[in-house]
Write a protein that holds these residues in place. Structure first.
Motif: not given
Length: 254
Positions: A114-116, A142-145, A155-156, A161-162
């Motif tokens: 969550x930090x990164x 903001x880059x999401x995915x 990769x939950x 986070x995304x």
């Protein structure tokens, strides 16, 4: 890249993770628009800066920083503002899509993910907004995915986070729209950076993913640049709170 966004010339731009992968392509893209670019990265990027100066005629300001350390991230933003003027365009790009199994995630791993992948985005936005308000506006990208849109397994913490980045983008757009601050996100598909090739890509997984795309092609980091420049420029001045998907047509919305 032949696209020219003339209003980006001279703008103060700050990019997290701007020395490798998609971030490096975005740094070069802004330099070619004659913007003043600062970026942070944990690994040494002095060689990359030399290369950018040779290729574009402009040298970006590299600041060594781990974005999970909020005080260091804020100090880097302040250093960039001292060099180039208040940050007018913030691009939150740094992320870690390390694969992990749900049952193996402990509290420390969750907090680090969550930090990164989310916390650094929030505090970078928080830190630049006061100056943007004072100067009459600004832009955050903001880059999401698409990973969370697809409901990807494997990769939950990253997909969570995304999803949060999308929520953050929409909330900040609503809160600071009256201050002429636009906040949008870009959601790339599977872009074949060197990291992806080294760690995750196999012939089978890539073929299966491209089969899901409308466009039957491998996506390259350079193909994410123009969408970012568009969101940063006055060409998108009526857009905020949006997620612009650039994935070759995997996630078809509307």
């Amino acid at each position: 890249m032949n696209v020219n966004f003339s209003d980006l010339a001279g703008r103060s731009v700050f990019i997290t993770g701007g020395g490798s992968g998609i971030g490096a392509a975005v740094t070069e893209g802004f330099l070619r628009q004659n913007a003043r670019v600062a970026f942070v990265q944990r690994s040494d990027a002095s060689g990359f800066c030399d290369d950018m100066e040779k290729r574009t005629g402009h040298r970006p300001l590299y600041i060594s920083c781990d974005t999970t350390h909020t005080s260091a991230l804020k100090a880097a933003l302040d250093k960039a503002a001292e060099a180039h003027g208040p940050v007018e365009i913030l691009v939150n790009n740094a992320a870690n899509d390390q694969r992990h199994a749900t049952g193996e995630v402990d509290e420390n791993y969750w907090d680090e993910a969550m930090a990164v992948n989310l916390k650094a985005y929030f505090f970078a936005c928080q830190h630049v907004i006061p100056a943007m308000r004072a100067t009459g506006g600004g832009v955050i990208v903001n880059f999401t995915s698409i990973s969370y849109m697809m409901g990807n397994a494997g990769y939950p913490a990253y997909t969570t986070a995304n999803s949060g980045i999308t929520g953050l983008t929409r909330s900040l757009a609503r809160e600071f729209g009256p201050d002429n601050i636009r906040v949008n996100a870009i959601a790339p598909g599977w872009v074949l950076t060197q990291k992806q090739k080294d760690m995750w890509v196999t012939a089978e997984t890539l073929a299966a993913h491209i089969d899901r795309q409308c466009l039957k092609k491998e996506l390259q980091p350079e193909e994410m640049v123009e969408p970012v420049l568009f969101l940063a420029s006055e060409a998108s001045r009526a857009m905020t709170g949006q997620v612009l998907v650039a994935d070759g047509g995997v996630v078809v919305t509307g």
